[in-house]
Design an enzyme around this catalytic site. Sequence first.
Site, PDB file in Angstrom:
ATOM      1  N   GLY A  82       0.841  -1.189   0.000  1.00 52.47           N
ATOM      2  CA  GLY A  82       0.000   0.000   0.000  1.00 52.47           C
ATOM      3  C   GLY A  82       0.872   1.233   0.000  1.00 52.47           C
ATOM      4  N   GLU A  83       0.810   2.022   1.066  1.00 51.90           N
ATOM      5  CA  GLU A  83       1.511   3.313   1.159  1.00 51.90           C
ATOM      6  C   GLU A  83       1.148   4.193  -0.029  1.00 51.90           C
ATOM      7  OE1 GLU A  83       5.716   2.052   1.956  1.00 51.90           O
ATOM      8  OE2 GLU A  83       5.351   3.256   3.748  1.00 51.90           O
ATOM      9  N   HIS A  84      -0.117   4.330  -0.241  1.00 50.94           N
ATOM     10  CA  HIS A  84      -0.618   5.201  -1.304  1.00 50.94           C
ATOM     11  C   HIS A  84      -2.086   5.517  -1.042  1.00 50.94           C
ATOM     12  CE1 HIS A  84      -1.259   1.037  -3.098  1.00 50.94           C
ATOM     13  NE2 HIS A  84      -2.475   1.497  -2.890  1.00 50.94           N
ATOM     14  N   ALA A  85      -2.615   6.413  -1.850  1.00 52.51           N
ATOM     15  CA  ALA A  85      -4.057   6.701  -1.825  1.00 52.51           C
ATOM     16  C   ALA A  85      -4.519   6.684  -3.275  1.00 52.51           C
ATOM     17  CB  ALA A  85      -4.306   8.065  -1.197  1.00 52.51           C
ATOM     18  N   HIS A  97      -3.495   4.477   2.667  1.00 53.19           N
ATOM     19  CA  HIS A  97      -3.585   3.184   3.375  1.00 53.19           C
ATOM     20  C   HIS A  97      -2.297   2.377   3.237  1.00 53.19           C
ATOM     21  CE1 HIS A  97      -5.514   2.709  -0.614  1.00 53.19           C
ATOM     22  NE2 HIS A  97      -4.904   1.532  -0.645  1.00 53.19           N
TER      23      HIS A  97
END
Length: 277
Positions: A190-193, A238
């Site tokens: 993840g580590e993105h939107a 997230h």
Amino acid sequence: MTDEIDFVNGFKIKRHDPWYRIVIGKVYHWIMKLMFGFKIRDVDCDFRLIRRNIFDKIDLKRKTGIICVEMITKFHQADLRFVEVGVNHYNREYGCSQFFNFSRLLRTFIDLFKLWWEIIFLYSIKEKSSKGINYDKKIKVKNSGVIRLQFYNDFSDGNLVIGESEKNVPFEIRRIYYINNLLNSNAIRGEHAHKKLKQIIFCINGSFILELDDGTNKQKITMDNPYYGIKLYAKLWHTMTSFSKDCVVLVLADDYYKEDDYIRDYDKFLEYINKND
Ligand code: T46
């Protein structure tokens, strides 16, 4: 019977029976409600309309009168939707009840206890073994929420869990993907939107930690219950960590994969939500 209803259950408006049967009936219903947590008024009213296909998924094992208790409990556990209708009850004109004798009543209560043990007690242990948050607890971040899938508990024969577009999944599903084989316990995903994408994320086996961040509020959720999904709507940063080795993550999305929908830099995410809120 409308499309939103799975079964119709009757309830006796006024019972026309001798007083002692009315009292025994009331005590019986009260005990049943307490033991099995019924939401319906009259488990034994034999006026019912049930969709045939329900019995392709729900298997009833009892052969005696307590089959009604087994059926209604399994309907509730499967989250089936119902309505109740009042029906008239008339005096018995001929014959007499075979049920009201001590040995039959005793046998019924023993069978009811066995049923309670199997479908309430063992079932609740299974549910409670979920270590994570109470999924019904309010999600604090924006652009998220909880959905609960419908499931049919076939006990030792397995569970069948269902998500349907525009029903319990609140959008049309265009894509599904899943993540498995999580052998690296330090993996970070993840580590993105997303700018527009709507998704729902499930942990259908094992566990992981889902960290949500709407730019103001942050929340950590232990994902370990396959019957609940968390909405990952647009503009929600997230991150997924702490995967168990047997973890399987399932995601339902409302659109195809588009790399330009991703925001993979946290500062750019903050900038984006400030501009687009
Ligand atoms: C998300 C979280 C929960 C595709 O080509 N098609 C796809 O449908 C997906 C989902 C990914 N990819 C490619 C894009 C990357 O080159 O697969 C590679 C790995 O994707 P990513 O690093 O984005 O994987 P995660 O686990 O960090 O994120 C995924 C989803 O991409 C993302 O939308 O919200 O799961």
